[in-house]
Scaffold this motif. Structure first.
Motif, mmCIF file in Angstrom:
data_model
loop_
_atom_site.group_PDB
_atom_site.id
_atom_site.type_symbol
_atom_site.label_atom_id
_atom_site.label_comp_id
_atom_site.label_asym_id
_atom_site.label_seq_id
_atom_site.Cartn_x
_atom_site.Cartn_y
_atom_site.Cartn_z
ATOM 1 N N UNK A 69 0.818 -1.216 0.000
ATOM 2 C CA UNK A 69 0.000 0.000 0.000
ATOM 3 C C UNK A 69 0.849 1.261 0.000
ATOM 4 N N UNK A 70 2.099 1.153 0.448
ATOM 5 C CA UNK A 70 3.017 2.298 0.452
ATOM 6 C C UNK A 70 4.291 1.905 -0.289
ATOM 7 N N UNK A 71 4.231 1.842 -1.622
ATOM 8 C CA UNK A 71 5.402 1.400 -2.388
ATOM 9 C C UNK A 71 6.525 2.436 -2.334
ATOM 10 N N UNK A 72 7.745 1.958 -2.518
ATOM 11 C CA UNK A 72 8.915 2.841 -2.523
ATOM 12 C C UNK A 72 10.024 2.173 -3.314
ATOM 13 N N UNK A 73 10.871 2.990 -3.877
ATOM 14 C CA UNK A 73 12.055 2.510 -4.592
ATOM 15 C C UNK A 73 13.109 3.597 -4.467
ATOM 16 N N UNK A 74 13.964 3.489 -3.469
ATOM 17 C CA UNK A 74 14.896 4.561 -3.162
ATOM 18 C C UNK A 74 16.156 4.011 -2.512
ATOM 19 N N UNK A 75 17.153 4.901 -2.368
ATOM 20 C CA UNK A 75 18.413 4.497 -1.753
ATOM 21 C C UNK A 75 18.194 4.124 -0.301
ATOM 22 N N UNK A 247 11.022 -1.427 7.459
ATOM 23 C CA UNK A 247 10.474 -1.016 6.167
ATOM 24 C C UNK A 247 9.035 -1.494 5.978
ATOM 25 N N UNK A 248 8.642 -2.543 6.698
ATOM 26 C CA UNK A 248 7.321 -3.141 6.522
ATOM 27 C C UNK A 248 6.306 -2.645 7.540
ATOM 28 N N UNK A 249 6.719 -1.769 8.453
ATOM 29 C CA UNK A 249 5.796 -1.269 9.463
ATOM 30 C C UNK A 249 4.703 -0.435 8.806
ATOM 31 N N UNK A 253 1.008 -6.589 4.099
ATOM 32 C CA UNK A 253 1.131 -7.316 2.842
ATOM 33 C C UNK A 253 2.289 -6.884 1.972
ATOM 34 N N UNK A 254 3.121 -6.002 2.469
ATOM 35 C CA UNK A 254 4.220 -5.486 1.652
ATOM 36 C C UNK A 254 5.363 -6.496 1.576
ATOM 37 N N UNK A 255 6.144 -6.365 0.531
ATOM 38 C CA UNK A 255 7.356 -7.159 0.363
ATOM 39 C C UNK A 255 8.511 -6.205 0.079
ATOM 40 N N UNK A 256 9.676 -6.562 0.572
ATOM 41 C CA UNK A 256 10.841 -5.708 0.396
ATOM 42 C C UNK A 256 11.979 -6.517 -0.194
#
Length: 810
Positions: A69-75, A247-249, A253-256
Motif C-alpha cells: 500500500x506504500x510502495x517505494x524505490x529509493x536508496x 520497512x514493513x511497518x 502485505x508489503x514485500x521488500x
C-alpha cells in the motif's frame, strides 16, 4: 581543396559584407550553444562522467524496493545491525558506511581554533573508493570499533594550509572535538570522496546511539570473480536475519527486496531529474535558435536572388550554389561554436557561483573533452539544421522571374518562414509556462506564514561536538552563561539557544509513546529540538496554551515538553494536551504555534509545519548529547529592537567569555536560512527563467525579421496601395498580419504542448496547480506584448514610403 579554399574565402567576404546578419547569427549561436554547453557540463559531471575512482563500474550502493500500500524505490539507509550483517555476511562485496552527512567540528592548533567539515567513515571506506593515502594509512578495523583509538585522516588541503605540509604530523596528536586524535594518514591532492570533507575520523558504528536508527550511507565494491546478482542475493539473505524489519511497518502485505545500483546513480539520484529537465530546456533553446536562424538565412538567400540567378545563368550548377551556401553556414557555425564555448565557460562559472556550497555531489564540473566534443557536434548539427531549408530553396529557383527586376516574395517561402515562427513560439510558450510555474511556487514558499517574527533576529551556529560538552553540567553552564552574556549586549531584548531553527530540518524522534488517555500506547514520530528558556520569546512564537520553559525546568525537575499545534491536532485530535504524558514521565506543559521548517518526518514540500516536540536543553540526557551534536550545530539567537553596531562581534565575544575554544561557524539572519532552505527552488527558477527569457528574445527577433523582410520586399506594392487610397494604418495591418498569425498559431500550439509537458512538473510544484490560470494568462499577455512590439516596430517604416516616388519608378 582549391575549390574548398575558394568557397571559404568567398564565404568570409560575403559574411564581412553583411555584418548585421553575421553578428546576429554568431550571437544567437553563442547564446544557444553556450547555454547547452553549460548545462551539458552539469549533466556530464553528474550522469555521464565516470566517478574519479579505480574501476568505478565495480562500485555500487544499495536500493530498497517496497511493494504494497506504500510502495517505494529509493536508496537504502542502514542502521548499526544492518551494517554489521552487510560487513560480515556478504562476501561478494567489500562494504563500508559513512555518516549521512558531514559534521562541523573544531580543530585547535596552539591558540588558533578552526571550524571545519569532518566526515565519519568506517574502516575500508577509502579502500572501497580505491583511495590510498599519499602518506600514512587508512583506518584499521580496531580503530573502527566502539571505544577504539581516536584517529584522523587529513585532506591534502587541510594538511597543506593548517599544518604547513609537515610530514612529521603523522603519528602526532591534534586537538579535535576537545580531545587528542592521532593523525594516521594524509589523502592525495585533488582526491575527493562522496562526503567531500576536510578531515575524516573513524565512524565506530554500533547498534546503539546513532546506529539504532537508519543513519548510515553504504557504499560497496564488487570483489574479483563475483557478480552483482550474486551480491544482491547475499544482501537479501543477510538482511532477512534482522530483528526489526522497519520497512514493513504500517504497510500490510508489503514485500521488500534490496538490490545494487551503480554508485554514480545513487550519489546523483536527487539532482538527476532537475539536470535532465534543464538539458531538455536547453535543447528547446537550440531548436528555437535553429528555426530563427533558418528564417534569417532564408531571407538572406532570397535577397541574393539576383546574384544566384546570375551565377546560374553563367553556367553554375545548383549543387555548386548549395555547396557555397553550406560552406557559409559551416563557417558561421564554427565561429558561433567557438563563441558558444566561451559563453558556456562564462555561464558555467556563473552557474557554479549561483549554486550553494556542496550543492553538487561532485568535486568539479569542468569543460572537458567530452563537453568540447559535444559543442563541436552541436555546432555541426546547428549548421545542418539552419542551413538545410535555405540551401534546398535554391533548387526551385525560377531563373526567368529571378532575373526580373520586380520579383516578388513567393507565397510558399513566406509560409515556410511563418512555420518556423510557429515552431519557435510554441517552444517558447512551454518554457515560459514552466518558468512561470516555478516562479509562482517560489513566491508561494517564500510567503508562507513563518509562524514567528523573523525581523530583528540574528543567529549564530557553533559546533558542540566536543568531549567536554558530553557532560550535561558543562553543557548547561555554557548555554546559561553565554546567553546571559548576550543579553547584556546593548539593544538585545532576548537571547536563547536551540538545537535547530525555523526553516531548518530538526532531529527526528521515532517511536515516542503516548502514556495516558485514550491514545495510550500509540507510538508517534515527530521532530524534536532542545531549547533554552526565552527561545519562544526571542523568535516571538505564540504560546497557545500552557506555559513556556523556565529556569526551574532543570535536570532534577519534572521532565517536561512543549508540542506544536500540528502535533496536538494530529495525535490528540485537537484536544488540549497540556497535562498529558509522553514517553515514561514527560509531561506536556504547553502548546505553541507551528513554525515553518524543512520537512523531516513527511518529506514533500521544502517548507512545512510538521509535528514538533520541544524539550528543555537542561533535561537532555548525556547519551543524547554526544549523538545529536555529531549531526547538528546548535544556534544562539538574539532579538534586538533595531540595528546594533558590531552585533556579530559582540556575540562572538560573549561566547568566548565562557569558552574561547568554541568559535561561531557563521552568522545568519532568518532570511538567510530561508534562502538556504529554498536553494534548489531558487536555482531552478533562475536557470529556467533565463532560458525562457532567451527563448522569448529569439522569438521576438524571428518575428521582427519576418515582418521587416516583408516590408523590405513589398515596398513597391505598399507604395502603390497607398497611392491608390490605402491608409498607412491599413498597410501596416496588412504587412504585420503574417507575423501576428504565426504568433497566434504558435501560441495555440504551445498551449497544447503544455498540456502534456507541464504535467511532468507536478512533483516540484507547491501551492500552485499544474495548469495555473494566472500563469497561463501571464504567458499569453507577455507573448502578445512581445508580438505587438516585434510586428509594430518594423512596420513603422511604411510611414516613410513615398507613394509618388514609387509611381515614378513604376
Amino acid at each position: 581543396m582549391d575549390a574548398l579554399v575558394q568557397n571559404l574565402r568567398f564565404a568570409a567576404r560575403q559574411l564581412w559584407r553583411y555584418p548585421g546578419f553575421t553578428v546576429t547569427v554568431i550571437l544567437t549561436l553563442a547564446l544557444s550553444i553556450g547555454a547547452n554547453a553549460a548545462i551539458f557540463s552539469i549533466v556530464n559531471a553528474l550522469i555521464l562522467k565516470s566517478l574519479p575512482y579505480s574501476h568505478p563500474e565495480r562500485m555500487g550502493t544499495i536500493y530498497t524496493r517496497i511493494t504494497g500500500t506504500r510502495p517505494a524505490d529509493e536508496r537504502h539507509k542502514v542502521n548499526g545491525e544492518q551494517w554489521e550483517l552487510l560487513r560480515d555476511n556478504v562476501p561478494s562485496l567489500m562494504s563500508a558506511v559513512s555518516s549521512g552527512r558531514n559534521s562541523g567540528v573544531n580543530l585547535q592548533s596552539g591558540s588558533h581554533v578552526q571550524y571545519l567539515q569532518a566526515g565519519r567513515i568506517s574502516a575500508h571506506y577509502l579502500d572501497v573508493l580505491g583511495i590510498h593515502p599519499v602518506a600514512g594509512r587508512n583506518f584499521s578495523e580496531a580503530e573502527d570499533r566502539v571505544n577504539g583509538p581516536k584517529t584522523a585522516i587529513l585532506s591534502y588541503g587541510l594538511w597543506r594550509n593548517s599544518f604547513g605540509s609537515d610530514r612529521n604530523i603523522l603519528g602526532q596528536a591534534i586537538l579535535l572535538k576537545g580531545e587528542p586524535y592521532t593523525v594516521v594518514g594524509i589523502l592525495p591532492e585533488g582526491v575527493t570522496t562522496p562526503l567531500n570533507a576536510e578531515l575524516y575520523t573513524a565512524l565506530q558504528g554500533s547498534h546503539k546511539g546513532e546506529g539504532s536508527g537508519t543513519n548510515f550511507q553504504a557504499i560497496t565494491r564488487l570483489r574479483d570473480g563475483a557478480t552483482w546478482q550474486q551480491a544482491d542475493a547475499e544482501i537479501n539473505r543477510a538482511w532477512s536475519l534482522r530483528t526489526q524489519r522497519y520497512e514493513l511497518e504500517n504497510n500490510p502485505g508489503a514485500q521488500v527486496t534490496y538490490y545494487s545500483v551503480p554508485l554514480q546513480k545513487g550519489e546523483t539520484a536527487t539532482l538527476r531529474p532537475q539536470a535532465l529537465t534543464l538539458m531538455v530546456a536547453a535543447g528547446f533553446i537550440l531548436l528555437i535558435a535553429c528555426a530563427n536562424l533558418a528564417g534569417l538565412t532564408l531571407v538572406r538567400v532570397l535577397r541574393r536572388t539576383p546574384e544566384v540567378a546570375t551565377r546560374l545563368a553563367l553556367g553554375a550548377s545548383h549543387w555548386q550554389i548549395q555547396k557555397q551556401l553550406w560552406v557559409e553556414n559551416l563557417l558561421l557555425a564554427v565561429v558561433g561554436g567557438m563563441a558558444g564555448v566561451a559563453t558556456g565557460f562564462i555561464a558555467l562559472r556563473g552557474l557554479l557561483m549561483l549554486l550553494p556550497e556542496h550543492f553538487l555531489p561532485v568535486a568539479s564540473v569542468p569543460l572537458d573533452g567530452r563537453v568540447l566534443a559535444f559543442t563541436l557536434l552541436l555546432s555541426l548539427l546547428t549548421s545542418l539544421l539552419f542551413g538545410m531549408l535555405p540551401a534546398l530553396a535554391t533548387r526551385r529557383f525560377d531563373l526567368r522571374s529571378a532575373l526580373a527586376s520586380r520579383a516578388a516574395v513567393g507565397g510558399d517561402r513566406l509560409r515556410l518562414r511563418q512555420a518556423l515562427i510557429v515552431s519557435e513560439v510554441a517552444l517558447t510558450v512551454v518554457l515560459l509556462a514552466a518558468s512561470g510555474l516555478l516562479i509562482r511556487t517560489l513566491i508561494h514558499l517564500q510567503t508562507l506564514p513563518p509562524g514567528f517574527t523573523p525581523t530583528g533576529v540574528m543567529t549564530a551556529r557553533a559546533s558542540l561536538d566536543d568531549i567536554r560538552y558530553h557532560d550535561p553540567a558543562a553543557f548547561q553552564k555554557l548555554l546559561r552563561e553565554s546567553t546571559l552574556a548576550m543579553q547584556q549586549i546593548p539593544g538585545v531584548q532576548h537571547a536563547a539557544v536551540g538545537l535547530s531553527l525555523p526553516y531548518e530540518r530538526s532531529l527526528i524522534m521515532g517511536a515516542l509513546p503516548i502514556r495516558d488517555g485514550k491514545e495510550a500506547g500509540q507510538k508517534v514520530t515527530a521532530d524534536e529540538t532542545y531549547i533554552t528558556p526565552g527561545y519562544f520569546e526571542a523568535l516571538q512564537v505564540p504560546v497557545l496554551s500552557g506555559r513556556s520553559f523556565t529556569e526551574g525546568d532543570g535536570p532534577d525537575a519534572q521532565r517536561v515538553a512543549i508540542v506544536n499545534q500540528t502535533f496536538a491536532r494530529k495525535f490528540f485530535h485537537g484536544e488540549n494536551p497540556v497535562g498529558r504524558y509522553l514517553d515514561k514521565d514527560m509531561m506536556i506543559v504547553g502548546v505553541v504555534g507551528d513554525v515553518a521548517i524543512a520537512p523531516g518526518v513527511d518529506t514533500g514540500a521544502p517548507i512545512t509545519g510538521e509535528e514538533t516536540v520541544y524539550i528543555p536543553a537542561a533535561q537532555v540526557p548525556a547519551s543524547l548529547l554526544s549523538v545529536v551534536h555529531a549531526w547538528f550545530q546548535p544556534s544562539w539567537i538574539v532579538r534586538t529592537a533595531g540595528p546594533v553596531e558590531g552585533l556579530t562581534a559582540q556575540m562572538q565575544h560573549a561566547l568566548a567569555s565562557v569558552d574561547p575554544n568554541i568559535p561561531f561557524s557563521g552568522f545568519y539572519g532568518m532570511r538567510d536560512l530561508l534562502a538556504k532552505t529554498l536553494a534548489t527552488q531558487r536555482v531552478e527558477v533562475a536557470l529556467l527563467s533565463a532560458m525562457a527569457a532567451l527563448a522569448l528574445l529569439l522569438s521576438a527577433v524571428g518575428i521582427f525579421a519576418l515582418v521587416a523582410n516583408i516590408v523590405a520586399q513589398k515596398t513597391r506594392e505598399i507604395g502603390i496601395r497607398i497611392a491608390l487610397g490605402s491608409t498607412v494604418r491599413q498597410a501596416m495591418v496588412h504587412i504585420g498580419a503574417p507575423g501576428v498569425r504565426a504568433s497566434v498559431l504558435g501560441l495555440v500550439l504551445g498551449l497544447i504542448l503544455c498540456v502534456g509537458a507541464l504535467r511532468a512538473m507536478h512533483s516540484v510544484l507547491y501551492g500552485v496547480g499544474v495548469y495555473d490560470v494566472p500563469t497561463i494568462f501571464a504567458v499569453v499577455l507577455m507573448l502578445a506584448s512581445v508580438t505587438l512590439i516585434a510586428t509594430t516596430v518594423p512596420t513603422l517604416r511604411i510611414a516613410r514610403i513615398d507613394p509618388a516616388k514609387t509611381l515614378r519608378d513604376e
